[in-house]
Write an enzyme that holds these catalytic residues in place. Structure first.
Site, mmCIF file in Angstrom:
data_model
loop_
_atom_site.group_PDB
_atom_site.id
_atom_site.type_symbol
_atom_site.label_atom_id
_atom_site.label_comp_id
_atom_site.label_asym_id
_atom_site.label_seq_id
_atom_site.Cartn_x
_atom_site.Cartn_y
_atom_site.Cartn_z
ATOM 1 N N LYS C 79 0.848 -1.195 0.000
ATOM 2 C CA LYS C 79 0.000 0.000 0.000
ATOM 3 C C LYS C 79 0.884 1.245 0.000
ATOM 4 O O LYS C 79 1.924 1.268 0.679
ATOM 5 C CB LYS C 79 -0.903 -0.025 1.245
ATOM 6 C CG LYS C 79 -1.967 1.081 1.261
ATOM 7 C CD LYS C 79 -2.846 0.954 2.513
ATOM 8 C CE LYS C 79 -3.938 2.009 2.559
ATOM 9 N NZ LYS C 79 -4.774 1.898 3.773
ATOM 10 N N SER C 154 -9.701 2.041 2.826
ATOM 11 C CA SER C 154 -8.788 2.751 1.961
ATOM 12 C C SER C 154 -7.783 1.863 1.232
ATOM 13 O O SER C 154 -7.197 2.286 0.246
ATOM 14 C CB SER C 154 -8.024 3.792 2.768
ATOM 15 O OG SER C 154 -7.206 3.153 3.738
ATOM 16 N N SER C 178 -9.926 -0.220 7.088
ATOM 17 C CA SER C 178 -9.326 -0.045 5.761
ATOM 18 C C SER C 178 -8.673 -1.281 5.161
ATOM 19 O O SER C 178 -8.328 -1.288 3.988
ATOM 20 C CB SER C 178 -8.299 1.084 5.791
ATOM 21 O OG SER C 178 -8.966 2.328 5.736
#
Lengths: 479, 97, 489
Positions: C79, C154, C178
């Site tokens: 990420k 996210s 997330s």
């Protein structure tokens, strides 16, 4: 008719701690070095970096708190103080607001009339220093150097207990002495390792309410502090006398121009949005840890003075000066432990050391000679190995290069000549070469012998034992 | 809406957060913040008298390092991403004291 | 059969045996990325040459015996809020559009030491603020199950990349759901560990007291294996926990006999899509049939978790994001008049609307006069929420509920009403407040063919219970076809 005013002063004193590394990272705190060389992701606020507390910072802060009669907050925490400025890499400073490490202390200051006045300490907290900004007047830019960013500070916040510049300076000197004794900082105002912000207000004499206060920053010496206090007192009285209010604000002192100006900006909301730093866990100072810190506390000036008086029998004046710095006191004690001649050691410190410090424009903290070599010098003179004028010469070497006096005296042949046959020959030569003086002496002018002693010493390159020369001269002349 | 956010408040928060909002953004921000605060006001229903505020989930204490230098010259990495620098320091618009 | 059919642990075994190489695996992933990326946009940064080169180096290490371990040679996606030394790290924000860190996040280092090979950096909601990956400055990521839908967020890029076969597994971060929510929306396994289990060093902070890094992967075995690799006590992170029980693969046991499972009634009430409800309760029944003891109960304070979370997260974020100011790294406005104008323009141009919204809220709740009423109040409620979970875990080994009230919404349908979007976090958010571990595991699809996730919640430091239940369920459930699997069929 003009009213009588009283000045009310509280201080916020920042002290840079003498740790090897910064408060939250393993970067060196050493002075100097090219810009940004003592930096890492943590002290430059790189994304993803996290702080880890330096244990020594807690120990120094607690030690200062103990020495200033504070209560130690056994569960203390760090908070973030949020404000934007380029010297503050995260745009928040890690500090302590809600649970500072020390609270409710005091130090006693001695006033001119000899009375003792306590100045209360509201709190002492730990925090990180900011980086340095250098302004470029040509380019209209500033340069940011983070070498000082993250250097540990303690902020010592007093109550508004001081009433004059003299009291302020007495308080600062007392703090400095305590902190230097602890070895927690060198407390040099000029170099910024000790900085004082002055909170000042005035009020009519006799009033019990405080007036509106201002905070004055950028005070780099005791004399600047004195001038700033006098100027700010006068400014506030002028305002009040002309019916204008004092505005609560932060002011910056310009010591060259001897005036201060407000540091106001509409971009400065002065709302720091403190909250507990989620990246740092609480500090718990257990009873055991606190005892350990207590057991390491040094003997401070007051106790030392008392002990010196009892143990060493040297004059109060000397004791006062020797104990004015831990460095001097340490040298004294160590040298006495070796040579066991407190009076002699004290003399060297009080007379020659002070003279040389003054001559070289040095501070006691700049002393580099060792107690061992001072003690050796005392022993050499006491044993009569060297005479006092040679001793002074040797001491200058000890002072500047910390040489080993015995070795130095041997290598340079400075040992006192006590050999009568060697002396006798020189004296006879001097007597023969100065018939007038001999004549004068024999005619009762006792003083004339002094000249002959001097001539003999000169011929012996200062190494002769002057007492022996005197005796032998008298003996020869009486023949 | 129980909470009404004034222009002054939005202006003030903009100064704190260093954000400059267009007039349209401001109106949206006022509305958003008011509705968020209305929502957050729900917490007022709970009696939290005597409850210690919880910053950390776990009662971990005293995470500290020894006072030993571990970092060397970091200037190159420090300055690597600088928007403006002279090779040894960051350059910013002149700060006024 | 393709290499992409393998899980991460299966691939590592095949590489170890010498059946395939790390380079073959990377090649397969790259082909898939080249095929799907235009449509899905899972990655912000993807450097094909560097990835292949690294795969070659790791392969050599495996062959000469210097690299071993259960993930050696496996391609992984990271990420984009985790620092990677020498590789662009943007947080999907314009303000970090050119930021190249000089160090790697501790979790990334752990993976690299275990021989995993980084493919690239995945797309996310800007600074992890969002639930759809639509707030990214680098375009939306689409859900591989149906590209009209969001992948969740996210960590949407990470979840979509796993589901689409664009990596073998990925790292995500979870501040309020997330990892778990995009895992649910994309039909993959995702886990948020107990707070403090994985070092946050190098994770660009959103809400420091809530953030945790965790895996997004193909199955529970991969999940336990990755967790075991990335969990560490890191002296660089003061909130990192010293744990001796991170042998998570030892919990891969097909047995839930006697395990006590609590079903919070409040998690199955109003607002929950009936299809999601049914799928989750069916999955619970599977565990019941395997010997678990299932009981409904009332979990207190569920409705207060979201306002508590948004107060704390916004406050911490407002402070954490102050460092982005155009001085040291990242974007600086082109034109400005003096220092403060430079700050304002840089931040106003550099941050997107959702980030600004949270910074504004956070600055407000911490400001003079409001701190006690909002921030401290939230910290007190957080203590009560933690207590409510403590009470629950006195009775149950795990708690099971949905991950999100619905399956993945359509693109463009969420951002208009922030409160509604925030409400979607209701089942995930309280775990972050209470520090608890939780896993999302696929348990079905809805009538539109979109995956549904079940959330298994454990007490702090009790990941073993979660993994055991998930593993048992997974074996009973049988294979769960991802979009990649279907594509191949």
């Amino acid at each position: 008719m003009a009213k009588n005013y009283e000045t009310v002063i509280g201080l916020e004193v920042h002290v840079e701690l003498a740790t090897k590394t910064k408060i939250f990272c393993g970067c060196s705190t050493a002075f100097g070095g090219a810009p940004n060389t003592h930096t890492c992701p943590v002290c430059t606020g790189m994304p993803g970096s996290l702080p880890v507390l330096n244990k020594q910072v807690v120990e120094y802060a607690a030690a200062v708190g103990l020495a200033t009669n504070c209560t130690i907050t056994q569960n203390c925490k760090f908070d973030r103080k949020n404000y934007f400025y380029p010297d503050n890499p995260q745009n928040y400073q890690i500090s302590q607001l809600y649970l500072p490490i020390c609270r409710n202390g005091h130090v006693d200051i001695e006033l001119e009339d000899g009375t003792v006045k306590p100045v209360r300490i509201h709190e002492i907290h730990m925090e990180e220093d900011a980086g340095k900004l250098v302004h470029d007047d040509w380019e209209d830019v500033s340069y940011v150097d983070f070498n000082r960013s993250g250097v540990p500070l303690i902020e010592i916040v007093s109550e508004p207990d001081m009433r004059s510049a003299k009291e302020v300076i007495a308080y600062l000197e007392k703090l400095r002495l305590i902190i230097q004794y602890l070895g927690a900082s060198d407390c040099k105002l000029q170099e910024g390792s000790m900085r004082a912000d002055v909170n000042l207000s005035v009020r009519e004499a006799g009033s019990t309410e405080f007036g509106t206060r201002t905070e004055t920053k950028n005070l780099n010496s005791f004399s600047a502090i004195q001038r700033a206090i006098e100027a700010e007192t006068a400014r506030q009285i002028d305002l009040l006398e002309s019916g204008q209010p004092v505005i609560q604000e932060t002011r910056r002192w310009d010591d060259n121009k001897e005036y201060s100006y407000a540091m106001r900006s509409k971009e400065d909301a002065q709302d720091y949005r403190y909250f507990p730093d989620p990246d740092l866990v609480p500090v718990n100072i257990s009873d055991e840890w606190l005892d350990e810190i207590k057991s390491r506390q040094p003997e401070f000036k007051t106790e030392k003075m008392k002990r010196y008086k009892e143990e060493f029998g040297i004059p109060d004046y000397d004791i006062n000066i020797i104990t004015d710095s831990k460095k001097m006191a340490d040298i004294f004690e160590e040298a006495v432990a070796i040579c066991n001649k407190p009076k002699k050691v004290s003399n060297w410190l009080m007379v020659e050391t002070m003279r040389l410090l003054k001559e070289h424009n040095m501070d006691v903290s700049d002393i580099t000679f060792s107690a061992k070599n001072l003690a050796a010098l005392v022993n050499l003179t006491e044993a009569g190995t060297i005479n006092s004028s040679v001793a002074k010469e040797v001491f200058e070497k000890v002072f500047s290069e910390d040489i080993d006096p015995e070795k130095y005296v041997n290598e340079h042949g400075l040992g006192q000549v006590n050999d009568e046959s060697a002396l006798r020959q020189t004296i006879e030569e001097i007597v023969a070469a100065n018939p007038q003086s001999v004549e004068d002496y024999r005619n009762g002018k006792e003083k004339a012998i002094g000249f002959l002693v001097g001539q003999t010493m000169k011929a012996m390159k200062g190494k002769a034992n002057p007492g022996l020369v005197n005796t032998m001269l008298k003996e020869i002349l009486s023949k | 809406m129980a909470n009404v956010i004034s222009d002054e408040t939005i202006e003030y928060v903009g100064i704190l957060a260093k954000l400059e909002l267009s007039d349209e953004d401001k109106e949206n921000a006022k509305k958003d913040m008011a509705s968020m605060l209305d929502y957050i006001d729900k917490l007022g229903e709970l009696d939290t008298e005597g409850v210690e505020p919880m910053s950390h989930i776990f009662p971990v204490q005293n995470v500290m390092r020894e006072d030993v230098v571990t970092n060397g010259d970091g200037s190159e990495d420090t300055l690597k991403n600088a928007p403006e620098s002279n090779g040894e320091a960051f350059i910013v618009p002149k700060t006024v004291d | 059969m393709s290499l992409l059919d393998l899980t991460a642990t299966q691939l590592a075994k095949a590489i170890k045996k010498g059946d395939v190489t790390a380079v073959d695996a990377m090649q397969a992933v790259i082909e898939q990325i080249e095929k799907k990326e235009k449509e899905l946009n899972c990655y912000v940064t993807f450097d094909k040459e560097a990835a292949l080169k690294k795969a070659g180096e790791v392969q050599a290490g495996i062959e000469d015996g210097t690299i071993s371990g259960p993930l050696a040679g496996v391609p992984v996606a990271i990420k984009d809020n985790m620092c990677t030394d020498g590789v662009l790290t943007t947080c999907s924000s314009r303000i970090l559009g050119n930021f190249v860190p000089a160090f790697s996040a501790e979790a990334v280092i752990r993976l690299e030491e275990a021989g995993a090979v980084i493919i690239g950096k995945t797309n996310m909601d800007e600074f992890a603020m969002g639930s759809t990956t639509e707030t990214s400055a680098y375009g939306v990521t689409r859900n591989p199950w149906n590209t009209d839908h969001v992948p969740g967020g996210s960590s949407g890029g990470s979840a979509a990349a796993v589901a689409a076969g664009e990596c073998f597994f990925a790292l995500g971060s979870d501040t309020g759901g997330s990892i778990r929510q995009p895992a649910s929306y994309c039909g993959v396994v995702g886990m948020k560990p107990t707070y403090g289990t994985v070092s946050r060093y190098g994770l660009i902070a959103y809400g420091s007291s809530l953030d945790q890094i965790g895996p997004l992967c193909k199955d529970v075995t991969d999940c336990a294996t990755i967790m075991e690799t990335i969990a560490s006590h890191d002296v660089k992170d003061s909130t990192s926990m010293l744990r001796t029980d991170t042998d998570f693969t030892s919990a891969l046991v097909n047995d839930v006999t006697g395990m006590r499972i609590g079903i919070p009634r409040t998690y199955f009430g109003e607002g929950l899509d009936p299809q999601v409800k049914k799928a989750v309760l069916d999955a619970v029944n599977v565990l019941k049939s395997k010997g678990a003891i299932v009981e409904e109960f009332d979990l207190d304070l569920v409705d207060y978790a979201i306002p508590t979370y948004y107060t704390i997260a916004a406050a911490e974020a407002s402070s954490n994001l102050e460092r982005f100011d155009g001085v040291k790294y990242g974007y600086r406005a082109k034109e400005y008049d003096g220092l403060h104008d430079m700050y304002k323009r840089t931040r106003s141009e550099g941050f997107g609307p959702e980030v600004k919204r949270r910074i504004m809220l956070g600055s407000f709740v911490l400001s003079s006069g409001y701190y006690d009423a909002y921030y401290l109040k939230a910290l007190r409620v957080k203590a009560l929420i933690k207590k409510a979970f403590d009470n629950a875990f006195a009775k149950y080994d795990i708690i099971i509920g949905p991950v999100a009230p619905t399956t993945a919404p359509k693109l463009g349908s969420s951002l208009a009403d922030p409160i509604k979007m925030y409400l979607g976090d209701i089942y995930t958010i309280s775990l972050n407040l209470a520090g608890l571990p939780g896993m999302s595991i696929p348990c079905g699809v809805d009538s539109d063919g979109l995956p549904i996730g079940m959330q298994i919640i454990g007490d702090c430091f009790k990941e073993h219970n979660i993994i055991r239940a998930a593993y048992t369920y997974e074996l009973a459930r049988g294979g769960f076809k991802t979009p990649y699997d279907k594509e191949v069929q």
